[in-house]
Design an enzyme around this catalytic site. Structure first.
Site, PDB file in Angstrom:
ATOM      1  N   PHE A 285     -10.233  29.744 -61.491  1.00  0.00           N
ATOM      2  CA  PHE A 285      -9.321  30.596 -62.268  1.00  0.00           C
ATOM      3  C   PHE A 285      -8.195  29.827 -62.948  1.00  0.00           C
ATOM      4  O   PHE A 285      -7.164  30.401 -63.277  1.00  0.00           O
ATOM      5  CB  PHE A 285      -8.769  31.711 -61.370  1.00  0.00           C
ATOM      6  CG  PHE A 285      -9.841  32.450 -60.615  1.00  0.00           C
ATOM      7  CD1 PHE A 285     -10.719  33.292 -61.295  1.00  0.00           C
ATOM      8  CD2 PHE A 285     -10.015  32.279 -59.249  1.00  0.00           C
ATOM      9  CE1 PHE A 285     -11.718  33.968 -60.613  1.00  0.00           C
ATOM     10  CE2 PHE A 285     -11.027  32.941 -58.562  1.00  0.00           C
ATOM     11  CZ  PHE A 285     -11.882  33.782 -59.243  1.00  0.00           C
TER      12      PHE A 285
ATOM     13  N   GLY B 277     -18.406  30.534 -60.542  1.00  0.00           N
ATOM     14  CA  GLY B 277     -18.567  31.976 -60.403  1.00  0.00           C
ATOM     15  C   GLY B 277     -18.870  32.608 -61.754  1.00  0.00           C
ATOM     16  O   GLY B 277     -19.129  33.805 -61.859  1.00  0.00           O
TER      17      GLY B 277
ATOM     18  N   LEU C 196     -24.898  37.627 -73.267  1.00  0.00           N
ATOM     19  CA  LEU C 196     -26.065  36.838 -72.865  1.00  0.00           C
ATOM     20  C   LEU C 196     -26.744  37.431 -71.640  1.00  0.00           C
ATOM     21  O   LEU C 196     -27.949  37.289 -71.458  1.00  0.00           O
ATOM     22  CB  LEU C 196     -25.657  35.391 -72.584  1.00  0.00           C
ATOM     23  CG  LEU C 196     -25.079  34.625 -73.782  1.00  0.00           C
ATOM     24  CD1 LEU C 196     -24.804  33.184 -73.396  1.00  0.00           C
ATOM     25  CD2 LEU C 196     -26.009  34.682 -74.984  1.00  0.00           C
ATOM     26  N   ASN C 197     -25.942  38.032 -70.792  1.00  0.00           N
ATOM     27  CA  ASN C 197     -26.494  38.617 -69.567  1.00  0.00           C
ATOM     28  C   ASN C 197     -25.582  39.770 -69.157  1.00  0.00           C
ATOM     29  O   ASN C 197     -24.466  39.554 -68.695  1.00  0.00           O
ATOM     30  CB  ASN C 197     -26.564  37.548 -68.465  1.00  0.00           C
ATOM     31  CG  ASN C 197     -27.136  38.069 -67.164  1.00  0.00           C
ATOM     32  OD1 ASN C 197     -26.860  39.194 -66.749  1.00  0.00           O
ATOM     33  ND2 ASN C 197     -27.930  37.255 -66.497  1.00  0.00           N
TER      34      ASN C 197
ATOM     35  N   LYS D  81     -18.075  35.000 -77.550  1.00  0.00           N
ATOM     36  CA  LYS D  81     -16.651  34.845 -77.244  1.00  0.00           C
ATOM     37  C   LYS D  81     -16.544  35.069 -75.735  1.00  0.00           C
ATOM     38  O   LYS D  81     -16.978  36.107 -75.241  1.00  0.00           O
ATOM     39  CB  LYS D  81     -15.818  35.890 -77.976  1.00  0.00           C
ATOM     40  CG  LYS D  81     -15.924  35.860 -79.501  1.00  0.00           C
ATOM     41  CD  LYS D  81     -15.154  37.076 -80.051  1.00  0.00           C
ATOM     42  CE  LYS D  81     -15.424  37.340 -81.499  1.00  0.00           C
ATOM     43  NZ  LYS D  81     -14.998  38.722 -81.865  1.00  0.00           N
ATOM     44  N   GLY D  82     -15.986  34.121 -75.036  1.00  0.00           N
ATOM     45  CA  GLY D  82     -16.006  34.158 -73.572  1.00  0.00           C
ATOM     46  C   GLY D  82     -15.420  35.434 -72.988  1.00  0.00           C
ATOM     47  O   GLY D  82     -14.599  36.105 -73.609  1.00  0.00           O
TER      48      GLY D  82
ATOM     49  N   GLY E 134     -14.472  35.512 -69.469  1.00  0.00           N
ATOM     50  CA  GLY E 134     -13.920  35.221 -68.142  1.00  0.00           C
ATOM     51  C   GLY E 134     -12.522  35.766 -67.934  1.00  0.00           C
ATOM     52  O   GLY E 134     -12.096  35.975 -66.809  1.00  0.00           O
ATOM     53  N   GLU E 135     -11.793  35.949 -69.021  1.00  0.00           N
ATOM     54  CA  GLU E 135     -10.378  36.262 -68.858  1.00  0.00           C
ATOM     55  C   GLU E 135      -9.942  37.586 -69.460  1.00  0.00           C
ATOM     56  O   GLU E 135      -8.944  38.169 -69.046  1.00  0.00           O
ATOM     57  CB  GLU E 135      -9.549  35.103 -69.418  1.00  0.00           C
ATOM     58  CG  GLU E 135      -9.732  33.879 -68.541  1.00  0.00           C
ATOM     59  CD  GLU E 135      -9.270  32.587 -69.170  1.00  0.00           C
ATOM     60  OE1 GLU E 135      -8.139  32.185 -68.899  1.00  0.00           O
ATOM     61  OE2 GLU E 135     -10.046  31.967 -69.930  1.00  0.00           O
TER      62      GLU E 135
HETATM   63 MO1  MOS Z   1      -8.866  29.588 -66.793  1.00  0.00          MO
HETATM   64  S1  MOS Z   1      -6.911  30.131 -66.510  1.00  0.00           S
HETATM   65  O1  MOS Z   1      -8.738  29.149 -68.384  1.00  0.00           O
HETATM   66  O2  MOS Z   1      -9.421  28.512 -65.741  1.00  0.00           O
END
Ligand code: MOS
Length: 708
Positions: A238, A465, A600-601, A671-672, A674-675
């Site tokens: 993270f 993850g 993608l998934n 475009k990611g 994760g955040e």
């Molecule tokens: Mo993340 S805060 O860009 O690992």
């Protein structure tokens, strides 16, 4: 055949749940010794003496490294940002409480713990300051590092003062987010093995094997090829593992000094201070709007804490530059130096904390104008980037608002606070916009076709993850025309083709593009060699002598990107239940609709977004590194005192995928994700709390005492 988009379960799932997946601390090497950190209990000053005499007399204790006896590193301990300044016992200075000041090394873990407890530190404390408000007067502008580039501290367009004068309604408020501490399930860990006096192998829990390699090579003055870094699985990161911290160098130093392989893991209390977290922020918002809701002014000024010895800037005011149509915008960043460990990237650094302030202020403006909060946002929807005056590469925010509102049932909301109750609880509904940049950094990959018709694809990215093993395999299988079972994707090794940091929601976009390009290249090569489809790959390789056929490619941002603003967008909707007597807040439902390019998934995308949204609950209601200001230390040093959202705090979380085509952002069209799930979530919850109670909470976390 089409694997991209398939909700394939994680291919590494069975390894993870059966314990077969090997994390940094689990690597075993013959002759291993164990290291445990000893940390400072003063927040500022000097270490006068580390008394390890009793500790070193204990059985099995191999060494206690101190500022007096630790080896002098032949090279510098730090490189270019975002590499962090670390403390590796090279001098006697103490910059923050819980800084490493000694390392106990023994032949077993238990003996190392015992030795660490026996070490006595005598220090000379100096006056310290850990309170943001005490140093606000000394705040200074500082540029940001984000997505691998430098971004100016301040940007402006038009005349905000005039825009405020011309407004029919204004909101001028200050918002605050607390310091938060990184607490992935797996604390940081390093295993260092000197294969020869100038050859080092390291197993590390990191988001960037190449940064660990560079830092160690520099500090020990070795060519980087002499440092081999391996990280097959990372138990959460993270942002906390984006830059190698002190313990990485200390483990390698300890291994060198005792002449044995050494492993070191941070214990949970060590996490609080030395490996970063979200900094304390104070944010001033000024919004002005016409009666019809159209913005005339938007000012976002952020001050965030950093350490005395290094810089991290929380980019709270960045979204104000791109999110809403407004002729007069200003966005400013200031840093405030305190006697704390350096803060760092923490899931949507800047976007998560900044959106709390910006999206709360918009909610306040909606109240002032007597407009629906969603309507207000639609009125100010930016058709092009308001500050750069250029188009978006793609933008499906309207669809996110519509999908989210429909699924959530936004029309059932009452505009009047305290209007709805359920079983004695006040019910509130709130919403917020989410946005996160579509980052893309140069990435390399290789693809190899074996004589048995299976393919191996590699890139030195990380599995944190994010589902890298699964998604990269899908991308590769699609590009090669193979079933996923015939493709293996491998990662987490500094001898592999270089990948960017696995952070900034950058990896799937960047490495995914590299994997796509290299697999297309390999397929083309095999076709030139006579392959007429995936079924004949094996035959082609065998005919050519049987040695694997290999291609290498690089994906890199091109010129076209510079003509666009690239953002993923989303809309967050929260329903909260507030106990009117106890002030307890429950997030009954979170619905978020997100548009982040190609999916993608779907299974893993939902999982990323869901995780991000859960973080939003933590940010809104729980997370807070509480300082004892007199001692200058974080006193919430474990998961009993430092609260993150647990299962009982999480009720219904519903991420919705709004797929969009983007041919500019990167070859993979991604475009990611994760955040972005964390962005806007805390604001949506705080806005829902206002709707439930009529109380506007401008300082996180929202704890019961704030509501009574
Ligand atoms: Mo993340 S805060 O860009 O690992």
């Amino acid at each position: 055949m089409k694997n991209i988009g398939d909700p394939l379960p994680r291919v590494d799932g069975p390894a993870k749940v059966t314990g077969a997946a090997r994390y940094a601390y689990e690597w075993q090497v013959p002759g291993m010794a164990y290291a445990v950190l000893v940390t400072s209990n003063t927040a500022r000053g000097r270490v006068l003496e580390v008394d390890a005499s009793a500790a070193t007399r204990e059985p099995g204790v191999l060494a206690v490294l101190t500022p007096q006896n630790a080896m002098r590193l032949p090279g510098p301990t730090q490189g270019e940002p975002p590499d962090r300044v670390v403390q590796a016992l090279q001098d006697d200075r103490v910059y923050f409480s819980n800084q490493p000041v000694a390392v106990a090394v023994a032949d077993t873990f238990e003996r190392a713990v015992h030795a660490a407890l026996m070490v006595r530190i005598r220090s000379e404390p100096a006056r310290h300051t850990v309170r943001l408000e005490d140093e606000l007067a000394n705040a200074v502008p500082h540029d940001l590092i984000a997505g691998g580039r430098s971004i100016p501290a301040d940007e402006a367009r038009g005349d905000v003062a005039r825009g405020l004068r011309e407004a029919d309604a204004r909101v001028e408020q200050t918002y605050e987010t607390p310091p938060e501490t990184h607490n992935p399930m797996e604390p940081h860990a390093t295993v260092a093995v000197w294969e020869a006096p100038d050859r080092l192998t390291v197993y590390d829990s990191t988001q960037w094997v190449f940064a660990v390699q560079r830092k160690l090579a520099r500090a020990f003055a070795m060519p980087k090829e002499n440092v081999h870094v391996i990280a097959k699985f990372v138990g959460g990161a993270f942002g906390s593992k984006g830059s190698p911290w002190s313990h990485v160098l200390l483990t390698a130093m300890a291994a060198k000094q005792v002449g044995r392989p050494v492993k070191l893991a941070l214990m949970r209390p060590h996490m609080f201070g030395m490996v970063g977290g979200r900094p304390h922020t104070r944010q001033k918002l000024a919004l002005g709007a016409r009666k019809d809701g159209r913005l005339t002014a938007l000012s976002h000024q952020s001050a965030s804490a950093t350490s005395r010895f290094d810089v991290f800037v929380e980019g709270c005011a960045l979204q104000a530059r791109h999110l809403y149509a407004c002729p007069n915008i200003e966005s400013k960043h200031r840093i405030v130096r305190l006697d704390i460990g350096t803060p760092t990237f923490m899931r949507a650094p800047g976007e998560a904390s900044g959106s709390f302030a910006l999206e709360s202020a918009l909610d306040e403006l909606a109240v002032a104008l007597d407009l629906d909060p969603l309507e207000l946002r639609l009125k100010n929807h930016a058709e092009k980037d308001p500050i750069e005056d250029r188009p978006f590469s793609s933008k499906s925010l309207r669809a996110c608002y519509a999908e989210g509102a429909r699924r959530f049932g936004w029309e059932k909301r009452s505009a009047r606070p305290r209007a709805q109750t359920r079983e004695g609880m006040l019910v509130g509904m709130g919403m917020a916009t989410a946005a996160y940049p579509g980052n893309f950094a140069p990435a390399q990959a290789l693809a190899r076709m074996n004589a048995d018709g299976t393919a191996l694809v590699q890139s030195g990215m990380l599995e944190v993850g994010n589902g890298a093993y699964t998604v990269m395999r899908q991308v590769a299988a699609d590009a090669l025309g193979l079933p996923v079972e015939k493709v293996r994707f491998d990662l987490g090794d500094s001898t592999m083709p270089e990948a960017p940091i696995t952070a900034g929601s950058i990896s799937t976009a960047s490495v995914g593009s590299a994997v796509l390009l290299v697999c297309r290249a390999l397929r083309q090569r095999l076709e030139q060699m006579g392959a007429s489809g995936a079924a004949s790959y094996a035959e082609v390789v065998q005919r050519a002598g049987g040695a694997p056929i290999e291609e290498r490619s690089k994906a890199a941002p091109g010129e076209e990107r510079k003509r666009y603003t690239m953002l993923g967008h989303g809309a967050q909707f929260a329903e909260v239940l507030v106990d009117p007597e106890l002030g307890m807040v429950r997030v009954a439902r979170l619905v978020g609709a997100f548009a982040c390019g190609r999916v993608l998934n779907a299974r893993l995308a939902r999982s990323q977004l869901m995780g991000g949204m859960v973080w939003g609950i933590g940010m809104a209601l729980h997370e807070h590194s509480v300082y004892d200001e007199k001692l200058g230390r974080i006193i919430s040093r474990d998961l009993a005192d430092y609260h993150v959202a647990s299962n009982a705090d999480v009720q219904s979380i519903e991420p919705i995928l709004v797929e969009e085509e983007d041919t500019v952002v990167d070859p993979a069209g991604v475009k990611g994700m994760g955040e972005i799930g964390t962005c806007g979530a805390a604001a949506a919850i705080a806005n829902a709390v206002f709707n439930a109670t009529g109380r506007r909470i401008r300082s996180l976390p929202i704890t019961p005492d704030n509501l009574l």
